[in-house]
Design an enzyme around this catalytic site. Structure first.
Site, PDB file in Angstrom:
ATOM      1  N   GLY A  11       6.313  12.627 -17.114  1.00 50.65           N
ATOM      2  CA  GLY A  11       6.370  14.555 -17.678  1.00 50.65           C
ATOM      3  C   GLY A  11       7.529  14.644 -16.500  1.00 50.65           C
ATOM      4  O   GLY A  11       7.457  14.183 -15.625  1.00 50.65           O
ATOM      5  N   GLY A  12       8.296  15.882 -16.940  1.00 52.50           N
ATOM      6  CA  GLY A  12       9.360  16.428 -16.208  1.00 52.50           C
ATOM      7  C   GLY A  12      10.324  14.504 -15.954  1.00 52.50           C
ATOM      8  O   GLY A  12      10.371  14.586 -16.857  1.00 52.50           O
ATOM      9  N   ASP A  13      10.242  14.848 -14.421  1.00 49.94           N
ATOM     10  CA  ASP A  13      10.853  13.494 -13.455  1.00 49.94           C
ATOM     11  C   ASP A  13      10.079  12.867 -13.281  1.00 49.94           C
ATOM     12  O   ASP A  13      10.928  11.607 -12.328  1.00 49.94           O
ATOM     13  CB  ASP A  13      11.998  14.159 -12.910  1.00 49.94           C
ATOM     14  CG  ASP A  13      11.567  14.683 -11.909  1.00 49.94           C
ATOM     15  OD1 ASP A  13       9.848  15.098 -11.728  1.00 49.94           O
ATOM     16  OD2 ASP A  13      11.671  15.270 -10.399  1.00 49.94           O
ATOM     17  N   GLU A  14       8.731  11.914 -13.512  1.00 53.69           N
ATOM     18  CA  GLU A  14       8.854  11.316 -12.924  1.00 53.69           C
ATOM     19  C   GLU A  14       7.813  10.627 -14.176  1.00 53.69           C
ATOM     20  O   GLU A  14       7.714  10.549 -16.029  1.00 53.69           O
ATOM     21  CB  GLU A  14       7.234  12.081 -12.576  1.00 53.69           C
ATOM     22  CG  GLU A  14       6.858  12.492 -11.215  1.00 53.69           C
ATOM     23  CD  GLU A  14       5.558  13.094 -10.390  1.00 53.69           C
ATOM     24  OE1 GLU A  14       4.600  11.937 -11.023  1.00 53.69           O
ATOM     25  OE2 GLU A  14       5.737  13.515 -10.302  1.00 53.69           O
TER      26      GLU A  14
END
Length: 183
Positions: A11-14
């Protein structure tokens, strides 16, 4: 990566990279370095050069965890350590990182409570024209007065406030309470 490896977006930038069986940590470090080198190369997007910084945390089965949850948690601790070390690097998990991650979590929670409890205050610092000696501006500096910790220096909380999204409310706090004193 190899055909037996898996990449998943959390999720996001992970992202998570799950490596199939490898002979040891040296191979994990080599793959992490290749990922860093590849992902750190500038990209040209709509004629604009863009760059990303990458921080990689590595945990190894079975030494760093026997379950996916343990491995993910420990890799996350190592990733935060990599960020703390200046980003654009990889770090292997070490048990003492969990203690540091626990302290960081406590700090995050304390910062959120501090925001809710109005524990921040403004301190003003003059900006002086060296040639004339005259005060030409005032800088409003946010300080945290914690009931448990006392006056907490900004170098202990600003970077965490940035990472957890509290820097904008802190800036708004300074803007609302701090009048513009520029002359």
């Amino acid at each position: 990566l190899r055909a037996e490896d898996t990449v998943a977006r959390l999720g996001g930038d992970e992202f998570v990279v799950l490596l199939g069986e490898i002979p040891g940590p040296t191979v994990a470090a080599n793959i992490a370095q290749k990922l860093l080198d590849t992902l750190s190369s500038p990209l040209l997007i709509e004629e604009q050069q863009q760059s990303v910084s990458v921080s990689i945390g590595i945990s190894m089965f079975p030494d760093d965890g026997r379950t996916l949850r343990e491995l993910m948690s420990n890799a996350d601790s190592a990733m935060y350590h990599a960020k703390k070390m200046g980003r654009a690097n990889h770090q292997f998990f070490a048990p003492e990182m969990n203690a540091a991650a626990g302290e960081r979590l406590k700090l995050e929670q304390a910062l959120r409570r501090a925001m809710d409890n109005n524990e921040f205050e403004l301190h003003y610092q003059p900006k002086i024209n060296v040639a004339s000696g005259a005060v030409v501006a005032m800088e409003a500096l946010v300080r945290w007065r914690s009931p448990e910790r006392g006056l907490v220096p900004p170098n202990e909380f600003i970077s965490v406030a940035e990472e957890i999204g509290l820097i904008i409310p802190l800036g708004a706090f300074a803007g609302v309470l701090g009048p513009s004193l520029n002359q």
